[in-house]
Enzyme design. Structure first.
Site, short mmCIF file in Angstrom:
data_model
loop_
_atom_site.label_atom_id
_atom_site.label_comp_id
_atom_site.label_asym_id
_atom_site.label_seq_id
_atom_site.Cartn_x
_atom_site.Cartn_y
_atom_site.Cartn_z
N LYS A 195 0.84 -1.43 -0.19
CA LYS A 195 0.18 0.21 0.21
C LYS A 195 0.30 0.83 -0.50
O LYS A 195 2.06 1.05 0.23
CB LYS A 195 -1.08 0.59 1.69
N ARG A 200 -8.36 -6.71 16.98
CA ARG A 200 -9.38 -6.02 17.18
C ARG A 200 -11.06 -7.19 16.88
O ARG A 200 -11.67 -7.01 17.40
CB ARG A 200 -9.41 -4.55 15.58
N SER A 242 -6.22 2.96 11.29
CA SER A 242 -5.23 4.35 10.86
C SER A 242 -6.35 4.76 9.00
O SER A 242 -6.06 5.72 8.76
CB SER A 242 -3.95 3.42 10.08
P1 ADP Z 1 0.20 -3.56 9.64
O1 ADP Z 1 -0.32 -2.89 8.08
O2 ADP Z 1 1.22 -4.74 10.17
O3 ADP Z 1 -1.44 -4.65 10.79
P2 ADP Z 1 -1.12 -1.62 11.25
O4 ADP Z 1 -0.31 -0.48 11.73
O5 ADP Z 1 -2.29 -1.47 10.92
O6 ADP Z 1 0.05 -2.58 10.81
O7 ADP Z 1 -0.90 -2.03 12.86
C1 ADP Z 1 -0.02 -2.92 13.92
C2 ADP Z 1 -1.05 -3.84 15.07
O8 ADP Z 1 -1.30 -3.36 15.89
C3 ADP Z 1 -1.38 -4.77 14.23
O9 ADP Z 1 -1.26 -6.38 15.18
C4 ADP Z 1 -3.11 -4.46 14.24
O10 ADP Z 1 -3.82 -5.66 14.63
C5 ADP Z 1 -2.68 -3.34 15.21
N1 ADP Z 1 -3.62 -2.46 15.92
C6 ADP Z 1 -4.27 -1.29 14.62
N2 ADP Z 1 -5.45 -0.49 15.19
C7 ADP Z 1 -5.80 -1.34 16.70
C8 ADP Z 1 -6.73 -1.19 17.39
N3 ADP Z 1 -7.43 -0.03 17.13
N4 ADP Z 1 -6.67 -2.02 18.26
C9 ADP Z 1 -5.45 -2.71 18.84
N5 ADP Z 1 -4.81 -3.25 18.23
C10 ADP Z 1 -4.46 -2.52 17.09
#
Ligand code: ADP
Length: 159
Positions: free
Chosen positions: A42, A91, A129
Site C-alpha cells: 500500500k 480487533r 489508520s
Molecule cells: P499492519 O499493516 O501490519 O497491520 P498496522 O499499523 O495497521 O500494521 O497495525 C499494527 C498492529 O496494531 C497490528 O497488530 C494491528 O492488529 C494492531 N492494531 C491496529 N489498530 C488497532 C486497534 N484499534 N486496537 C488494537 N490493535 C490495533
C-alpha cells in the site's frame, strides 16, 4: 534476562488503538521496540520520517519503548534484535485469519520467537489508520482516536 518484544506495523499514522497495545505491552515486557515496516504494497500517506516522528512523540512518556524502522522480514528483524516476542493487537474476528497466517509462517521461520496477541480495548475495536484517514479527509472529528500531534498532522495533509 530482559524480555524484549517487537511491536510491528505500518503506523500510517499511529492511532490510540496502537498506543493502547504498546502501552499495555510495555507494562508486561521489559522493553518494547515499535518497529515501522515499510515493505508494504500500500502507498502510505505519511513518509517514514513523519511516521517515526509521530510515533516517537506519542510514546515519549514510555521509558522502555523505542521506535525503529526496518524494511526486511519481520522474523529476521526480531532475530537480529534478539527479541523474545512479537506483539500484535487483535480487533475483530476479521483480524484473526490474517494474523494466524502470519503467525504460523513466523513460527515456521523461527520457532523460538513467540507471537503475543492482546485484545483491543473495546473503545478502539473499530479503529484503524485507514478509517481515521478517511474521516480526516472529509474533515470529520477524529479527536480521541489519535494523539493530538497526529490529529494536527492529518489536518495539515488534507487542508
Ligand atoms: P499492519 O499493516 O501490519 O497491520 P498496522 O499499523 O495497521 O500494521 O497495525 C499494527 C498492529 O496494531 C497490528 O497488530 C494491528 O492488529 C494492531 N492494531 C491496529 N489498530 C488497532 C486497534 N484499534 N486496537 C488494537 N490493535 C490495533
Amino acid at each position: 534476562m530482559k524480555k524484549l518484544a517487537i511491536c510491528p506495523g505500518s503506523f500510517d499514522p499511529v492511532t490510540n488503538g496502537h498506543l493502547d497495545i504498546i502501552r499495555r505491552g510495555s507494562g508486561i515486557f521489559d522493553e518494547v521496540i515499535v518497529a515501522l515496516f515499510n515493505n508494504q504494497s500500500k502507498t502510505p500517506l505519511f513518509s517514514v520520517e513523519e511516521r517515526i516522528r509521530l510515533l516517537e512523540e506519542a510514546t515519549r512518556d514510555l521509558p522502555n519503548v523505542t521506535v525503529d524502522v526496518s524494511d526486511g522480514l519481520l522474523i529476521d528483524y526480531a532475530r537480529q534484535r534478539k527479541a523474545h516476542a512479537i506483539l500484535r493487537g487483535l480487533r475483530a474476528i476479521s483480524d484473526f485469519e490474517y494474523e494466524m497466517q502470519i503467525t504460523s509462517m513466523n513460527k515456521k521461520l523461527d520457532p523460538r520467537i513467540e507471537t503475543f496477541f492482546m485484545m483491543t480495548n473495546n473503545q478502539y475495536s473499530f479503529l484503524s489508520s485507514s478509517i481515521v484517514k478517511e474521516v480526516a479527509k472529509y474533515k470529520g472529528d477524529i479527536s480521541g482516536l489519535v494523539p493530538p500531534s497526529v490529529e494536527k498532522a492529518l489536518m495539515k495533509k488534507y487542508q
